[in-house]
Design an enzyme around this catalytic site. Structure first.
Site, PDB file in Angstrom:
ATOM      1  N   GLU A 191       6.763  -0.982  12.842  1.00 18.36           N
ATOM      2  CA  GLU A 191       7.882  -0.159  13.572  1.00 18.36           C
ATOM      3  C   GLU A 191       7.494   1.023  13.762  1.00 18.36           C
ATOM      4  O   GLU A 191       6.741   1.626  12.756  1.00 18.36           O
ATOM      5  CB  GLU A 191       9.164  -0.138  12.376  1.00 18.36           C
ATOM      6  CG  GLU A 191      10.409   0.111  13.410  1.00 18.36           C
ATOM      7  CD  GLU A 191      10.777   1.749  12.932  1.00 18.36           C
ATOM      8  OE1 GLU A 191      10.041   2.564  13.430  1.00 18.36           O
ATOM      9  OE2 GLU A 191      11.326   1.803  11.796  1.00 18.36           O
ATOM     10  N   LYS A 231       0.954  -1.049  -0.180  1.00 15.95           N
ATOM     11  CA  LYS A 231       0.056   0.039  -0.220  1.00 15.95           C
ATOM     12  C   LYS A 231       0.892   1.200   0.043  1.00 15.95           C
ATOM     13  O   LYS A 231       1.630   1.475   1.038  1.00 15.95           O
ATOM     14  CB  LYS A 231      -0.952  -0.119   1.186  1.00 15.95           C
ATOM     15  CG  LYS A 231      -1.789   1.295   1.113  1.00 15.95           C
ATOM     16  CD  LYS A 231      -2.634   1.512   2.480  1.00 15.95           C
ATOM     17  CE  LYS A 231      -3.436   2.842   2.512  1.00 15.95           C
ATOM     18  NZ  LYS A 231      -2.643   3.954   2.668  1.00 15.95           N
ATOM     19  N   GLU A 251       6.456  10.419  21.824  1.00 21.45           N
ATOM     20  CA  GLU A 251       7.510  10.630  20.720  1.00 21.45           C
ATOM     21  C   GLU A 251       7.024  12.135  20.150  1.00 21.45           C
ATOM     22  O   GLU A 251       5.705  12.157  19.654  1.00 21.45           O
ATOM     23  CB  GLU A 251       7.433  10.012  19.600  1.00 21.45           C
ATOM     24  CG  GLU A 251       8.671  10.237  18.500  1.00 21.45           C
ATOM     25  CD  GLU A 251       8.604   8.936  17.164  1.00 21.45           C
ATOM     26  OE1 GLU A 251       7.689   8.177  17.509  1.00 21.45           O
ATOM     27  OE2 GLU A 251       9.252   9.034  16.629  1.00 21.45           O
ATOM     28  N   GLY A 287       5.545   3.397  10.627  1.00 17.12           N
ATOM     29  CA  GLY A 287       4.627   4.531  10.613  1.00 17.12           C
ATOM     30  C   GLY A 287       4.220   4.960  12.404  1.00 17.12           C
ATOM     31  O   GLY A 287       4.994   4.614  13.166  1.00 17.12           O
ATOM     32  N   SER A 288       3.055   5.330  12.477  1.00 17.96           N
ATOM     33  CA  SER A 288       2.661   5.987  13.808  1.00 17.96           C
ATOM     34  C   SER A 288       2.307   4.743  14.621  1.00 17.96           C
ATOM     35  O   SER A 288       1.877   3.686  14.098  1.00 17.96           O
ATOM     36  CB  SER A 288       1.690   6.953  13.822  1.00 17.96           C
ATOM     37  OG  SER A 288       0.382   6.235  13.417  1.00 17.96           O
ATOM     38  N   ARG A 289       2.332   5.049  15.985  1.00 21.19           N
ATOM     39  CA  ARG A 289       1.908   4.227  17.023  1.00 21.19           C
ATOM     40  C   ARG A 289       0.589   3.806  16.891  1.00 21.19           C
ATOM     41  O   ARG A 289       0.385   2.647  16.819  1.00 21.19           O
ATOM     42  CB  ARG A 289       2.026   4.570  18.383  1.00 21.19           C
ATOM     43  CG  ARG A 289       1.850   3.607  19.436  1.00 21.19           C
ATOM     44  CD  ARG A 289       2.280   4.242  20.801  1.00 21.19           C
ATOM     45  NE  ARG A 289       2.011   3.462  21.846  1.00 21.19           N
ATOM     46  CZ  ARG A 289       2.502   3.595  23.404  1.00 21.19           C
ATOM     47  NH1 ARG A 289       3.301   4.510  23.298  1.00 21.19           N
ATOM     48  NH2 ARG A 289       2.068   2.796  24.227  1.00 21.19           N
ATOM     49  N   CYS A 345      13.364   7.784  12.809  1.00 17.88           N
ATOM     50  CA  CYS A 345      12.628   6.642  13.919  1.00 17.88           C
ATOM     51  C   CYS A 345      13.697   6.583  15.185  1.00 17.88           C
ATOM     52  O   CYS A 345      13.511   6.464  16.196  1.00 17.88           O
ATOM     53  CB  CYS A 345      12.555   5.410  13.381  1.00 17.88           C
ATOM     54  SG  CYS A 345      12.275   5.044  11.769  1.00 17.88           S
ATOM     55  N   GLY A 396      -1.378   3.785  13.919  1.00 14.05           N
ATOM     56  CA  GLY A 396      -1.439   3.235  12.705  1.00 14.05           C
ATOM     57  C   GLY A 396      -1.116   1.611  13.065  1.00 14.05           C
ATOM     58  O   GLY A 396      -1.860   0.656  12.820  1.00 14.05           O
ATOM     59  N   GLY A 397       0.058   1.392  13.655  1.00 10.85           N
ATOM     60  CA  GLY A 397       0.605   0.257  13.956  1.00 10.85           C
ATOM     61  C   GLY A 397      -0.461  -0.698  14.880  1.00 10.85           C
ATOM     62  O   GLY A 397      -0.760  -1.762  14.509  1.00 10.85           O
TER      63      GLY A 397
END
Lengths: 529, 529
Positions: free
Chosen positions: A265, A184, A393, A241-243, A302, A245-246
């Site tokens: 990650e 994607k 973060e 990506g973001s927390r 990161c 999203g993950g």
């Protein structure tokens, strides 16, 4: 290359019918042509069916065929030439030199995985021959190797438009493992994605592989990504990506009738510990190195050093004064997207408005859009320990220095930190005992522990771990950079008493492929039998 | 040994205050003394705190110390002598000879893991020395190895009261990895668990390890187990049992603020494919071998052959007639618990009442409690394909033969099967092409593919995979038997530019521990510099 705004599914291109996605040039705010029509369930289904059909033929290609494919992808990306650099720079605001470096890294890691595939260590081949005379029971012939999990969904990252995107580390390691990949595209760099996607399509053609080995989908919002992770043909997910999203992908993957692994990650503030003797001896050079690492690439890494811990006193004061001076000279840099810039601004405001936090220094700024002004804050360990918000973060060139009362308090803070990608120690020989006290805590906290360096700059090699406990990643048992990233997309299969003609070539007698094995539990290289 | 009915927490024993748990002798239905008082949150908290305190000291023991500990556990279990065999037989209904064999296997796998720890392959050590002259950028020194995840919760299984219980494969592999272990005893064999738990306590004392390395808790229902998996100090879970139980633990582990891996070995019907030429040549001997495998130990094995597929015709008729005759001679055997017996009875009734299923044969039976009467059923592939209930595991000596119209239909059934621990092919040379067509499907379905054997009997060795895609296990990337089981409890850590004095001994220059490494990506044994 003329960009089409189409979805790349197998060897074909299709115009979808959803919302239009536009890349924005963050340096100017202008829309970049063409628009990309979002796909949805039907595009996901099409790509997944092709991937499923490609799964067995692709995973049973020879090591040499798969290695050549990875090398061909690298060559095809290089053949995109200056067009790729130009488009990528427009879409991301990153300078051309940085993108050129990232292209080198991307092609380098494809070639690294080619060498990894050929070497065959990833197979973890094990052979235990039959012992027909064994008492009380004979042993039959048993062999084991790793095989590909099946089709993998990869979500490109915004901050590495090449190295963690369409043909980035997740894709390279999944293909190396023998898994078809459906990417994607990140909506911030759709044109870059299309160019690299077409390079991948070319490599599939040239290597005469089944078309389902690779597809590239575009979708705005979460619909397409969620549909992809829910599809029963998908067997694993790679995400950077973001927390939020993950974690959303983790939940979807676990709620499936057949749960699958997600390698996300996500979030890391990368603590840096300045041990007393090192700080005393080098407060100035440490401060200068710190500001360089902190502000590089507008801090959009990161592994950006978002937290610095030291014991209060004149050495730390010297460090802070020097850092303040250094950061004041840092030019403003364009951030990747308006969204990232807005989140950075919100993070800075939140820190500035926090009563227990002081602003120590700021970089330059101007009126251009989406600029990152580097920022340095200071707080006390006592405040940090009770305010969970301070551990969030702030993605960008921002860092928080924690003043500790003493080394014991530094240990207390270290123990309370969430999982991290990296943890850094600055020490000299006389700090060794303190370092020995910290090390086990840092091992439990981070995927990589480093001494007398800065965490930005991740070497792509065999010994790298770019991973770490949650929320740094969703799975601390893995790395998303370096050759061990291939392990994420493999599972072991045992072959009991198979005739030679039915065994995978890599497990046959006389080791025709010449890989290292465990033979009866003992390491044997090259020739076995 | 006098049994106390107490919880073993670290080096102490405590009486808890919950519901009483009694072992039942399944052969007689009588309660066995003593009762075990269920623990709850306070026992979990106590054991977890001790485990956390033991975590770093235990994971940083030398390879030799940890190997010696595993060997000491084996010695202490053997020192329990005939008392253990007697109690275990009373609690499980299993014959003494079987328990003696299982004790041998249990102690053997502890010693195997001792050798695995010493060999150090599990560390996956990787070294890439600094390249200060490299252009455009120098490379710093990078080293990687696996370290222990932290405290592990282990749930003992009922069907292997020694080999998959208190000191079974999960415990042995977690301890080998350097993880403290907290076992929740299976309520069906609490006395056996206490005896083995005390042997483990003795080994901890003799090896002068921190007491939190091992605790043994008892709890009825799910409360204690759920509390254990929720505790933030627990970093991974090992479980062998039902699909419902395993899935519940997976959900709990994923819902934690810090999700953790669950290794649940749950449910498998272990399909056996009789290829045409093998069936033609050996229908009688195959039928006899099948019934022996099916009925061994009242069929209470995860790898019991619960499904047989073949093309209809006179060869299959001959197989069925022979199997019917063989099963009619199989004596009834006591099942492990009244609950397992009841579930078996329900499963048999459900099959018998299914209109598309025919009863082919039954074993002997008598009036004693909790006996398993072996059962063989037959159905058509067309019916099997549309009736999902027929794919459920019936735990015990029961199997279902699927009559397929042709080989193509056999492939169709194979593709629709859920994940399995094993898949078996019976073939001769002239079945090779058919086998080649089936193999990729079976690799995708099962953790172990075997030819011309029966799936019961799992060799504990380096090349074994006792695992497989969901719902066979919760994590197809792992094995719960054999030396690779240690991988479940490890995560990689990268050490960048650490001084020799701070590096783990196993990664230092000159390879003082003498383990195999990847040095610059190349396999090197013994001596590295």
């Amino acid at each position: 290359m003329k960009l089409t705004g189409q979805q790349l599914i197998g060897q074909s291109s299709f115009s979808a019918s959803g919302t239009l996605i536009w890349a924005i040039n963050p340096a100017t705010g202008e829309k970049l042509q063409p628009g990309y029509l979002s796909g949805g369930h039907s595009e996901v289904l099409h790509a997944c069916k092709l991937a499923e059909a490609a799964s067995v033929p692709f995973r049973t290609t020879s090591l040499e065929e798969r290695a050549t494919f990875l090398e061909t992808i690298a060559t095809e990306i290089e053949a995109l030439g200056a067009d790729l650099i130009k488009r990528c720079s427009l879409e991301t605001g990153l300078p051309a030199a940085r993108i050129e470096g990232e292209r080198g890294r991307t092609c380098g890691q494809l070639r690294l995985f080619a060498s990894v595939v050929r070497a065959g260590e990833w197979l973890d081949a094990r052979i235990e021959p039959a012992l027909p005379e064994r008492k009380p029971l004979p042993r039959t012939d048993l062999r084991q190797q790793n095989i590909a999990l099946g089709p993998v969904a990869v979500f490109g990252a915004s901050n590495f438009p090449l190295a963690f995107s369409v043909a980035g580390g997740d894709t390279a390691s999944a293909l190396a493992a023998g898994c078809p990949v459906i990417v994607k595209a990140h909506s911030a760099h759709p044109g870059t994605s299309e160019m690299v996607g077409r390079a991948l399509q070319n490599a599939v053609t040239k290597c005469q592989l089944p078309e389902g080995v690779f597809s590239l989908l575009y979708g705005s919002g979460n619909e397409l990504g969620q549909a992809l992770v829910k599809d029963p043909r998908i067997k694993a997910v790679g995400f950077t990506g973001s927390r939020n999203g993950g974690v959303a992908l983790m939940k979807t993957a676990q709620a499936r009738p057949y749960p699958i692994p997600v390698y996300a990650e996500m979030s890391s503030i990368n603590p840096v510990f300045l041990l007393p003797n090192a700080l005393k001896a080098q407060s100035v050079s440490l401060a200068e190195g710190f500001v360089t690492s902190l502000s590089m690439g507008a801090g959009q890494f990161c592994t950006n050093p978002g937290l610095v811990l030291a014991v209060r006193g004149k050495d730390l004061d010297q460090f802070l004064t020097t850092a303040e001076k250094a950061i004041s000279k840092v030019g403003a840099q364009t951030m990747l997207t308006p969204g990232i810039h807005q989140a950075y601004t919100n993070g800075i405001i939140s820190l500035a408005n926090n009563d227990s936090v002081q602003l120590q220094g700021k970089g330059k700024i101007s009126d251009l859009p989406n600029l990152c002004q580097s920022s340095l804050f200071v707080t006390k360990a006592n405040d940090f320990l009770v305010d969970e918000k301070l551990r969030d973060e702030v993605f960008g060139a921002c860092s928080l220095v924690i003043e500790c009362d003493d080394f014991e308090q530094m240990l207390t803070v270290a123990k309370q930190l969430e999982g991290q990608l990296t943890a850094t120690l600055h020490m000299d020989d006389s700090d060794l005992q303190a370092a020995k006290g910290l090390l086990p805590i840092l091992e439990d906290t981070a995927g990589r522990v480093l001494v007398n360096g800065w965490p930005t700059g991740v070497e792509v090699c065999h010994a790298m771990v770019h991973g770490g406990p949650f929320p740094a990643t969703s799975d601390s048992r893995s790395s998303s950079v370096g050759s061990s990233a291939i392990n994420r997309f493999l599972r072991p299969v045992c072959y009991q008493n198979l005739p030679q003609a039915l065994l995978p070539e890599t497990l046959r007698d006389n080791n025709p492929v010449g890989i290292s094995h465990l033979f009866d539990g003992k390491r044997v290289s090259k020739t076995v039998k």
